[in-house]
Write a protein that holds these residues in place. Structure first.
Motif, PDB file in Angstrom:
ATOM      1  N   ILE A 128       2.008   2.724  -3.424  1.00 16.97           N
ATOM      2  CA  ILE A 128       1.052   3.116  -4.470  1.00 16.97           C
ATOM      3  C   ILE A 128       1.126   4.598  -4.859  1.00 16.97           C
ATOM      4  O   ILE A 128       1.189   4.911  -6.043  1.00 16.97           O
ATOM      5  CB  ILE A 128      -0.382   2.682  -4.076  1.00 16.97           C
ATOM      6  CG1 ILE A 128      -0.420   1.147  -4.099  1.00 16.97           C
ATOM      7  CG2 ILE A 128      -1.435   3.260  -5.020  1.00 16.97           C
ATOM      8  CD1 ILE A 128      -1.694   0.521  -3.611  1.00 16.97           C
ATOM      9  N   ASP A 157       0.826  -1.212   0.000  1.00 15.46           N
ATOM     10  CA  ASP A 157       0.000   0.000   0.000  1.00 15.46           C
ATOM     11  C   ASP A 157       0.859   1.260   0.000  1.00 15.46           C
ATOM     12  O   ASP A 157       0.538   2.230  -0.680  1.00 15.46           O
ATOM     13  CB  ASP A 157      -0.897   0.028   1.254  1.00 15.46           C
ATOM     14  CG  ASP A 157      -1.913  -1.096   1.245  1.00 15.46           C
ATOM     15  OD1 ASP A 157      -1.942  -1.859   0.248  1.00 15.46           O
ATOM     16  OD2 ASP A 157      -2.652  -1.236   2.234  1.00 15.46           O
ATOM     17  N   ARG A 159      -2.623  -4.191  -5.201  1.00 14.63           N
ATOM     18  CA  ARG A 159      -2.147  -3.987  -3.824  1.00 14.63           C
ATOM     19  C   ARG A 159      -2.193  -5.261  -2.992  1.00 14.63           C
ATOM     20  O   ARG A 159      -3.183  -5.957  -2.925  1.00 14.63           O
ATOM     21  CB  ARG A 159      -2.927  -2.866  -3.153  1.00 14.63           C
ATOM     22  CG  ARG A 159      -4.391  -3.162  -2.954  1.00 14.63           C
ATOM     23  CD  ARG A 159      -5.183  -1.937  -2.599  1.00 14.63           C
ATOM     24  NE  ARG A 159      -4.611  -1.217  -1.468  1.00 14.63           N
ATOM     25  CZ  ARG A 159      -5.016  -0.004  -1.118  1.00 14.63           C
ATOM     26  NH1 ARG A 159      -5.963   0.615  -1.812  1.00 14.63           N
ATOM     27  NH2 ARG A 159      -4.500   0.578  -0.079  1.00 14.63           N
TER      28      ARG A 159
END
Ligand code: AMP
Ligand code: MG
Length: 344
Positions: free
Chosen positions: A273, A270, A282
């Motif tokens: 990202i 995460d 993810r």
């Protein structure tokens, strides 16, 4: 054949059990991944599993039971070692498969000619109910086509096996998300053949010395015999090529962004990202290995659903805890191709 997609109701559990008793195949939910079940004591029923999955005949199946006493009740094992009792006490029901010397009650189709049998008592309540109502142990490998990522939802099973099996029971998304830890007690020192939701650290706490089979982390040498036949096959791979990077966080971001084009994606944590300029799949928070395990196969299947993607970059996971299981599946998905940025 029409494949029934059954809701998780008492009536449907009874129906699934009846199909299994009559020699049919049913996709069943478990806490690891969905299993493709057949009566483990019926060689003809078990043979259908291999056909439906396209599974190589030399890859043995795990036998699922719904109580420890089933091992004796169905005479599956010559003699249950004390180590097995300790493991069962600590980890059953749960995501641990124990390999022991088998009896002749176990059909050859199940053990693929080996003199051992792999046994697991799953914790998923629906799996337990189906096994106990079927009244027989169930042989069940993962309910995917051989080579594709294991299914963690009933829809994954349908997408691979619709028309090839009698039914699937929808018990929601599998909790662990990766196949069980496999440990063999048929050697002088217990040895992990496949890492999973029960970690090697936990096993060592209960048993003391536990070895890790070299095929868990490394490619088998050409012609070498696999202790766990399943370990020699390319596994879990989406159609796009997965490239693993051995590097720190910054190097990963930098490398992926530099190599990005419209056919590139990242299978990442995460935290990565917001920094990446490619399509991201993810896995979950960086240090949450259980969440990464839970999501991995679902994300690999989503990547498969995007025809545009040709290359997926991911980072080599940590070997700590359940991280080792994620590592094991990812290096197989990548065909053991790892780019070591630390050396470059
Ligand atoms: P699956 O059920 O598809 O997750 O695959 C079961 C895994 O357990 C495969 O990797 C098999 O090779 C392994 N396995 C099952 N039975 C045995 C056994 N008797 N000895 C060694 N490995 C086994
Ligand atoms: Mg499998």
């Amino acid at each position: 054949m029409k494949t029934l997609l059954l809701e998780n109701t008492e009536e449907n559990i009874a129906r699934a059990a009846e199909i299994l008793r009559n020699g049919g195949l049913v996709g069943i939910p478990t806490e690891t991944v969905y299993g493709l079940a057949a009566n483990a004591l019926d060689g003809n029923a078990v043979a259908k599993i291999f056909k439906a999955k396209g599974r190589p005949a030399d890859n043995p199946l795990i036998v699922h039971i719904s109580d420890f006493s089933d091992i004796d009740r169905f005479n599956l094992v010559e003699q249950v070692p004390d180590t097995a009792k300790k493991l069962a006490e600590a980890f059953w029901p749960g995501p641990l498969t124990i390999i022991m010397k088998r009896t002749d009650a176990v059909p050859n189709e199940v053990s693929a000619g080996l003199d051992t049998v792999a046994i697991r008592f799953p914790s998923h309540k629906t799996a337990q109910a189906i096994i106990s109502q079927a009244g027989v142990p169930l042989a069940a490998p993962s309910a995917n086509l051989s080579g594709s990522p294991s299914p963690t939802t009933a829809l994954h099973v349908m997408s691979d096996l619709n028309g090839k099996i009698d039914a699937v029971v929808d018990g929601g998304m599998s909790d662990v998300g990766l196949e069980s830890t496999v440990i063999t007690l048929a050697k002088s020192v217990p040895r992990v053949l496949r890492p999973g939701g029960v970690t090697i650290e936990q096993l060592r706490e209960v048993l003391g010395e536990v070895e890790l089979d070299s095929a868990v982390l490394h490619r088998l040498a050409d012609g070498a015999k696999a202790a766990s036949p399943g370990m020699k096959y390319k596994h879990y791979a989406p159609k796009a090529s997965v490239v693993l990077l051995k590097c720190n966080d910054c190097e990963y971001i930098d490398y992926v962004n530099r190599n990005a084009d419209e056919h590139t994606a990242a299978l990442c944590c995460d935290e990565d990202i917001p920094l990446l300029n490619v399509v991201c799949y993810r896995l979950g928070k960086r240090n949450d290995y259980a969440l990464q395990a839970h999501r991995l196969f679902d994300e690999l299947r989503k990547i498969d659903g995007n025809q545009n993607i040709r290359t997926v970059y991911s980072r080599l996971p940590s070997l700590e805890g359940v991280g080792m299981a994620v590592y094991n599946r990812l290096v197989r998905a990548a065909g053991f191709e790892v780019i070591d940025l630390e050396k470059m």
